[in-house]
Scaffold this active site. Structure first.
Site, PDB file in Angstrom:
ATOM      1  N   HIS A 103      -4.703 -16.859  11.370  1.00  0.00           N
ATOM      2  CA  HIS A 103      -3.919 -18.046  11.711  1.00  0.00           C
ATOM      3  C   HIS A 103      -4.298 -19.193  10.797  1.00  0.00           C
ATOM      4  O   HIS A 103      -5.420 -19.284  10.325  1.00  0.00           O
ATOM      5  CB  HIS A 103      -4.065 -18.436  13.191  1.00  0.00           C
ATOM      6  CG  HIS A 103      -5.462 -18.694  13.635  1.00  0.00           C
ATOM      7  ND1 HIS A 103      -6.396 -17.695  13.830  1.00  0.00           N
ATOM      8  CD2 HIS A 103      -6.103 -19.849  13.937  1.00  0.00           C
ATOM      9  CE1 HIS A 103      -7.545 -18.222  14.240  1.00  0.00           C
ATOM     10  NE2 HIS A 103      -7.392 -19.537  14.304  1.00  0.00           N
ATOM     11  N   HIS A 105      -4.222 -23.369  10.544  1.00  0.00           N
ATOM     12  CA  HIS A 105      -4.116 -24.625  11.281  1.00  0.00           C
ATOM     13  C   HIS A 105      -3.375 -25.633  10.404  1.00  0.00           C
ATOM     14  O   HIS A 105      -3.781 -25.868   9.264  1.00  0.00           O
ATOM     15  CB  HIS A 105      -5.508 -25.197  11.595  1.00  0.00           C
ATOM     16  CG  HIS A 105      -6.353 -24.332  12.458  1.00  0.00           C
ATOM     17  ND1 HIS A 105      -6.540 -24.589  13.799  1.00  0.00           N
ATOM     18  CD2 HIS A 105      -7.069 -23.215  12.179  1.00  0.00           C
ATOM     19  CE1 HIS A 105      -7.343 -23.664  14.310  1.00  0.00           C
ATOM     20  NE2 HIS A 105      -7.677 -22.819  13.351  1.00  0.00           N
TER      21      HIS A 105
END
Length: 142
Positions: A103, A105
């Site tokens: 992932h 950010h």
């Protein structure tokens, strides 16, 4: 390197087993607000493909995540009247990774306003819902 765990929290969100504040989705990528944001509009962009991190993701899936992160960043500049964007991505525990599904950010920033410490404060659901609505609208408009 450890293998991908299909029961990680982000895999559960991708399967619809856990709720989230979705802001963007296409055939390869899913993006939603972090419930413990470091700044308003803090978004997580992840591949739908099961990838533990940067070290094991297929190049095409990584490219899709990067393109979506850029879209989210541009929309966040508008939606949150940001002065800049911080992009972070961590790999393995020693690299700061906590959830082992790749992932990125994307964190909208205001000049002179420090980010909150990681995972320090859960945001109110009504605020997250309003932020998700604003960011999704900015993403749709372009």
């Amino acid at each position: 390197m450890p293998t991908y765990d299909p029961n990680n929290i982000f895999a559960k969100i991708l399967r619809g087993e856990l709720p989230c504040y979705k802001v963007y989705e296409d055939d390869k990528v899913f993006a939603f607000l972090d419930i413990m944001p470091r700044a308003p509009g803090h978004t997580l962009v992840l591949p739908k493909a099961p990838a533990r991190n940067l070290l094991d993701i297929a190049p095409g899936d990584l490219a899709a995540v990067a393109a979506a992160a850029q879209k989210v960043a541009k929309a966040a500049m508008t939606a949150f009247n940001s002065d800049g964007i911080t992009v972070q991505q961590f790999n393995e525990g020693a690299g700061g990774q906590v959830v082992f599904h790749l992932h990125v950010h994307v964190i909208p920033r205001k000049a002179g306003v420090p980010m909150k410490p990681p995972a320090s404060e859960k945001e109110k659901p009504e605020i997250l819902a309003e932020q998700a609505k604003a960011l999704a609208a900015a993403l749709q408009s372009g």
